[in-house]
Structures are given as C-alpha cells and as structure tokens.
Design a protein around this motif. Structure first.
Motif, PDB file in Angstrom:
ATOM      1  N   LYS A   6       0.940  -1.284  -0.071  1.00  0.00           N
ATOM      2  CA  LYS A   6      -0.052   0.058   0.173  1.00  0.00           C
ATOM      3  C   LYS A   6       0.790   1.285   0.009  1.00  0.00           C
ATOM      4  O   LYS A   6       0.139   2.295   0.120  1.00  0.00           O
ATOM      5  N   GLY A   7       2.216   0.912   0.201  1.00  0.00           N
ATOM      6  CA  GLY A   7       3.143   2.133  -0.050  1.00  0.00           C
ATOM      7  C   GLY A   7       3.408   2.809   1.053  1.00  0.00           C
ATOM      8  O   GLY A   7       4.077   3.786   1.282  1.00  0.00           O
ATOM      9  N   VAL A   8       3.167   1.989   2.353  1.00  0.00           N
ATOM     10  CA  VAL A   8       3.509   2.406   3.677  1.00  0.00           C
ATOM     11  C   VAL A   8       5.064   2.213   3.991  1.00  0.00           C
ATOM     12  O   VAL A   8       5.366   0.910   3.581  1.00  0.00           O
ATOM     13  N   LYS A   9       6.036   3.112   4.138  1.00  0.00           N
ATOM     14  CA  LYS A   9       7.202   2.860   4.526  1.00  0.00           C
ATOM     15  C   LYS A   9       7.547   2.068   5.775  1.00  0.00           C
ATOM     16  O   LYS A   9       6.815   2.575   6.856  1.00  0.00           O
ATOM     17  N   THR A  10       7.872   0.929   5.846  1.00  0.00           N
ATOM     18  CA  THR A  10       8.110   0.129   7.132  1.00  0.00           C
ATOM     19  C   THR A  10       8.925   0.419   8.084  1.00  0.00           C
ATOM     20  O   THR A  10       9.853   1.049   7.742  1.00  0.00           O
ATOM     21  N   ARG A  44       3.086   1.343  -7.843  1.00  0.00           N
ATOM     22  CA  ARG A  44       3.579   0.285  -6.627  1.00  0.00           C
ATOM     23  C   ARG A  44       5.173   0.407  -6.800  1.00  0.00           C
ATOM     24  O   ARG A  44       5.980   0.891  -7.565  1.00  0.00           O
ATOM     25  N   HIS A  45       5.745  -0.403  -5.802  1.00  0.00           N
ATOM     26  CA  HIS A  45       7.374  -0.166  -5.690  1.00  0.00           C
ATOM     27  C   HIS A  45       7.920  -0.790  -6.874  1.00  0.00           C
ATOM     28  O   HIS A  45       7.246  -1.951  -7.471  1.00  0.00           O
ATOM     29  N   ASN A  46       9.187  -0.614  -7.261  1.00  0.00           N
ATOM     30  CA  ASN A  46       9.935  -1.174  -8.316  1.00  0.00           C
ATOM     31  C   ASN A  46      11.077  -1.359  -8.106  1.00  0.00           C
ATOM     32  O   ASN A  46      12.297  -0.508  -8.090  1.00  0.00           O
ATOM     33  N   GLU A  98      11.895   2.662  -6.559  1.00  0.00           N
ATOM     34  CA  GLU A  98      12.876   1.692  -5.895  1.00  0.00           C
ATOM     35  C   GLU A  98      13.141   2.095  -4.343  1.00  0.00           C
ATOM     36  O   GLU A  98      12.915   3.086  -3.775  1.00  0.00           O
ATOM     37  N   TYR A  99      14.022   1.010  -3.588  1.00  0.00           N
ATOM     38  CA  TYR A  99      14.510   1.216  -2.512  1.00  0.00           C
ATOM     39  C   TYR A  99      15.961   1.216  -2.808  1.00  0.00           C
ATOM     40  O   TYR A  99      16.559   0.215  -2.751  1.00  0.00           O
ATOM     41  N   PRO A 100      16.829   2.512  -3.213  1.00  0.00           N
ATOM     42  CA  PRO A 100      17.940   2.276  -3.493  1.00  0.00           C
ATOM     43  C   PRO A 100      18.722   2.255  -2.324  1.00  0.00           C
ATOM     44  O   PRO A 100      18.668   2.402  -0.958  1.00  0.00           O
ATOM     45  N   GLY A 107       4.844   9.289  -6.192  1.00  0.00           N
ATOM     46  CA  GLY A 107       4.520   8.154  -7.035  1.00  0.00           C
ATOM     47  C   GLY A 107       3.541   7.340  -6.461  1.00  0.00           C
ATOM     48  O   GLY A 107       2.687   6.908  -7.299  1.00  0.00           O
ATOM     49  N   HIS A 108       3.585   6.986  -5.039  1.00  0.00           N
ATOM     50  CA  HIS A 108       2.473   6.401  -4.593  1.00  0.00           C
ATOM     51  C   HIS A 108       1.273   6.948  -4.554  1.00  0.00           C
ATOM     52  O   HIS A 108       0.364   6.047  -5.223  1.00  0.00           O
ATOM     53  N   THR A 109       1.099   7.899  -4.484  1.00  0.00           N
ATOM     54  CA  THR A 109      -0.130   8.950  -4.520  1.00  0.00           C
ATOM     55  C   THR A 109      -0.610   8.687  -5.965  1.00  0.00           C
ATOM     56  O   THR A 109      -1.670   8.657  -6.176  1.00  0.00           O
ATOM     57  N   MET A 163       9.649  12.126  -4.294  1.00  0.00           N
ATOM     58  CA  MET A 163       9.359  11.751  -5.558  1.00  0.00           C
ATOM     59  C   MET A 163       8.450  10.256  -5.231  1.00  0.00           C
ATOM     60  O   MET A 163       7.744  10.010  -5.970  1.00  0.00           O
ATOM     61  N   HIS A 164       9.253   9.537  -4.473  1.00  0.00           N
ATOM     62  CA  HIS A 164       8.638   8.359  -4.278  1.00  0.00           C
ATOM     63  C   HIS A 164       7.226   8.433  -3.659  1.00  0.00           C
ATOM     64  O   HIS A 164       6.289   7.647  -4.355  1.00  0.00           O
ATOM     65  N   GLU A 165       6.936   9.111  -2.895  1.00  0.00           N
ATOM     66  CA  GLU A 165       5.785   9.162  -2.151  1.00  0.00           C
ATOM     67  C   GLU A 165       4.862   9.945  -3.108  1.00  0.00           C
ATOM     68  O   GLU A 165       3.571   9.460  -3.132  1.00  0.00           O
TER      69      GLU A 165
HETATM   70 ZN   LIG Z   1       7.339   3.275  -1.148  1.00  0.00          ZN
END
Ligand SMILES: [Zn+2]
Length: 246
Positions: free
Chosen positions: A67-71, A125-127, A156-158, A119-121, A115-117
C-alpha cells in the motif's frame, strides 16, 4: 514524531471512488528518520540484519508495503545510509568528528523520498528491479543520472550511490529527477487514449523499463536475484563486491 516510528515517510491520498480522481494528498516525513539512530552501527556490521531484510518479512509488513507505507525496515535502512555516508566522509577526512551529514546529501535524499511518495499517490507500486537498468560504469555518470536515473524508477528502495575509491568521482547520491521507468509508466497510466495505452504497453521490454514489486523482492516468492531492495546497478554481485571496499 514518535519514539517508535512505524514509517519513515508516507504519501496518503483521498480518491473519488467513482472516477479515481485524487482529491487530496500529503507527503509526511517522520522527523526522527533524519535525526540518525545510535543503534544503526549494528545494521552495518551484522550480516543477520541483511538476511532478515530479505527472508524474514511478515505478511503484515508486505501488505503495508504494497500500500506504499514505509515500514520500520525502511526507516532503519535510511538511518543506516545516513550513518554510512557519515562514516565514509569521516574516514576520508572530508568532515570532522561531530560534523553533521552534508546538506547536499540530505537534500538529495529528501527529494528522492518525496518523488517516491508522490509516485504512490499517483498510483505506482514499488519497483525493486529498476536498479538493474543502470550499467555499473554509468552509476557515477551525472548525465545518465539526470536523463534515465541512477536507478530507473523513484519507486525503488536504492542504496546510497557512493564511488568505492574516489570521492571526486561521485555522481548523484540518489535520483535527481524521475527515471526512465517512471516517465514510461505514467505515460501509460495517464493517457486518456486506449489505443495509445496499448502502444505504450508494448514498450515493456525496452531498456529502462524494468519492473518487479514487493512480492517479487521479499518473502517466500522472492526468487529473482535481480529484484532486490537496497542494491544498485545491473550486476548486484559486482556492485556488492565494490561496496565491501568502502
Ligand atoms: Zn514506497
């Protein structure tokens, strides 16, 4: 903020269920993500945490991530990356003990997370495959980074992009703008023309459009070694060897 934050940053939105129109959206940052964490030394030196990162992911965490939540693991990882650049600059004599992480780094990290957040909006989804779109010898190439991205998607999570030998060779720490995947996928999702959408979808196999998401990267279904969180470049093993030299 909280003493036990469960996210590093999030991008919640309110959407009209009839039309999909985004009515309202916010980008929230957990303040303590930027303040550093004294315990993260363990994350840098303890191989167990890297193993947990990939294999011991709870269904609950996967569901939140989708769902795009950063855990919590994202939050710990960002702290580890802040610690890494801090130690790296200290070891190279570029900052003194007690100096903060340079503003240039913090600015680039914040821009990428924002930019990542967003993107979720916008529905992305994650890439976690997007890092393989960049050949190793292009990681520090600023022109490449501006045009295609250090990793081809902001989703991404770089890892932080540091040259292993020479600080003067450093390019961008994180993506300076949206990547080639982001431009392509948004052009697909937001075209009102169905025929045009089909044509855009047929470009899936082109370079710069690599895609793999949460379930492909972590947990029981994560079998493709190219879909990793916190790696960089087209050859994750070679990159890992370089990183070990830091
Ligand atoms: Zn994310």
């Amino acid at each position: 903020t909280s003493d036990q934050p469960y996210y590093g940053a999030i991008g919640p939105s309110v959407v009209d269920p009839r039309t999909g129109e985004i009515m309202d959206a916010d980008i929230l940052f957990e303040a303590s993500m930027l303040l550093g964490d004294k315990n993260t030394y363990r994350n840098l030196v303890e191989p167990r945490s890297a193993i947990d990162e990939v294999f011991n992911v709870s269904d609950k965490e996967l569901a939140l991530m989708s769902k795009g939540v950063k855990t919590k693991s994202f939050y710990s990882e960002m702290n580890a990356q802040f610690d890494l650049i801090h130690s790296f600059l200290l070891a190279n004599g570029q900052i003194e003990a007690g100096d903060p992480v340079p503003k240039e780094f913090v600015d680039q990290a914040l821009k990428w997370v924002t930019m990542h957040e967003v993107g979720h909006t916008l529905g992305l989804r994650h890439n976690f495959r997007s890092s393989i779109d960049t050949p190793l010898d292009k990681l520090y190439d600023e022109e490449w980074g501006e045009e295609k991205g250090v990793f081809s998607s902001a989703m991404e999570y770089p890892s932080i992009n540091l040259h292993p030998d020479d600080k003067s060779e450093d390019g961008y720490y994180y993506n300076p703008g949206v990547g080639s995947y982001d431009r392509w996928v948004i052009s697909y999702g937001y075209t009102p023309d169905d025929e045009k959408a089909k044509e855009i979808a047929r470009q899936a196999a082109q370079p710069g459009h690599a895609y793999g998401t949460d379930e492909d990267a972590r947990g029981a279904g994560a079998v493709d070694p190219h879909v990793n969180v916190f790696d960089l470049g087209a050859d994750p093993l070679a990159w890992g060897k370089e990183r070990a030299q830091l």
